[in-house]
Write a protein that holds these residues in place. Structure first.
Motif, PDB file in Angstrom:
ATOM      1  N   LEU A  29       0.832  -1.204   0.000  1.00 25.93           N
ATOM      2  CA  LEU A  29       0.000   0.000   0.000  1.00 25.93           C
ATOM      3  C   LEU A  29       0.867   1.254   0.000  1.00 25.93           C
ATOM      4  CD1 LEU A  29      -2.704  -0.927   2.686  1.00 25.93           C
ATOM      5  CD2 LEU A  29      -2.764  -1.320   0.203  1.00 25.93           C
ATOM      6  N   GLU A  33      -1.094   7.222   0.993  1.00 22.23           N
ATOM      7  CA  GLU A  33      -2.462   7.727   0.985  1.00 22.23           C
ATOM      8  C   GLU A  33      -3.493   6.598   1.100  1.00 22.23           C
ATOM      9  OE1 GLU A  33      -3.715  10.720   1.238  1.00 22.23           O
ATOM     10  OE2 GLU A  33      -1.711  11.577   1.393  1.00 22.23           O
ATOM     11  N   THR A  34      -3.205   5.476   0.500  1.00 20.97           N
ATOM     12  CA  THR A  34      -4.127   4.342   0.603  1.00 20.97           C
ATOM     13  C   THR A  34      -4.181   3.819   2.028  1.00 20.97           C
ATOM     14  OG1 THR A  34      -3.622   3.720  -1.688  1.00 20.97           O
ATOM     15  CG2 THR A  34      -4.683   2.056  -0.316  1.00 20.97           C
ATOM     16  N   THR A  35      -3.042   3.802   2.686  1.00 15.92           N
ATOM     17  CA  THR A  35      -3.002   3.358   4.079  1.00 15.92           C
ATOM     18  C   THR A  35      -3.794   4.306   4.968  1.00 15.92           C
ATOM     19  OG1 THR A  35      -0.804   2.388   3.735  1.00 15.92           O
ATOM     20  CG2 THR A  35      -1.494   2.777   6.009  1.00 15.92           C
TER      21      THR A  35
END
Length: 248
Positions: free
Chosen positions: A214, A217-219
């Motif tokens: 990941l 930002e996805t995390t």
């Protein structure tokens, strides 16, 4: 009886994880975006290590280190955009991240009586946070410090991913030499700390987030989603409903 309204306790998010998992940067970002306070409990152990070295305390002496923890004039900043650490009027925010501290902090953290002192201080910081809530991160928050937190999360990543991230942070790149120079800090410290803290496998009620594949930002988005679900009282995958806290 007093007619003073009961004070609502802060919304508490606690995040554990090994070195290089991304828990610190993610925790700061989540706290900032939600307008919450931020507490880096690992920095408290680092600050104590700095204080012991400054005061000439033997890091192997459990009684001496514990006494130092009890008397340490520590001030922890909880602003996620600028989490300063002050010991006795000295700003040690940068100093406690130096290799000299990182290489010996486990010697301080493994003393169980010392941990008890700092755990009590961590609980007090969480309880007295001045914002509507707090994001605290470290090693044993989900299991020992705040097992009744509204959100309990273990952020992890593969060893290769963690080594590469920490190498880029410390050495500006993740080449072979940088990885080798970083390995002891990450692998050895996690091994040493796992003897006295649980942060490698999630316990009941703790959500696991593997960030190996990941991006940042996805995390953050994944953590924010968990927080919003908890605030809404949505039953999580463990069959537990997030609870709001209120002091009597």
């Amino acid at each position: 009886m007093s007619d003073t309204p009961a004070q609502t306790a802060p919304f508490v998010v606690v995040i554990d994880g090994p070195s290089g998992s991304g828990k610190s940067s993610v925790s700061r970002a989540v706290a900032d975006r939600l307008g919450l306070a931020y507490l880096d409990t690992g920095a408290m152990y680092r600050a104590l290590t700095w204080w012991c070295l400054d005061q000439g305390v033997d890091l192997e002496d459990t009684d001496a280190v514990t006494a130092a923890a009890e008397s340490m004039p520590l001030r922890m900043g909880t602003d996620p955009t600028d989490p300063r650490v002050d010991v006795g009027g000295t700003d040690v925010t940068a100093a406690i991240r130096e290799t000299g501290i990182s290489s010996v902090v486990s010697a301080v953290a493994r003393h169980l009586p010392t941990r008890a002192v700092l755990i009590a201080a961590q609980r007090e910081c969480i309880e007295r946070c001045s914002r509507p809530g707090i994001v605290a991160e470290g090693r044993d928050l989900t299991t020992v410090v705040a097992p009744d937190a509204d959100v309990r999360l273990l952020i992890t990543a593969s060893e290769d991913a963690r080594l590469a991230r920490r190498a880029r942070e410390l050495h500006g790149g993740d080449g072979e030499d940088a990885i080798a120079a970083t390995r002891d800090q990450v692998v050895r410290r996690d091994r040493d700390d796992s003897a006295v803290a649980s942060f490698l496998e999630p316990t009941d009620g703790v959500r696991l987030l593997d960030t190996s594949e990941l991006d940042f930002e996805t995390t953050i988005a994944a953590v924010l989603e968990l927080v919003e679900r908890a605030r809404a009282g949505v039953v999580d995958g463990h069959g537990e409903r997030a609870r709001s806290h209120a002091r009597e």
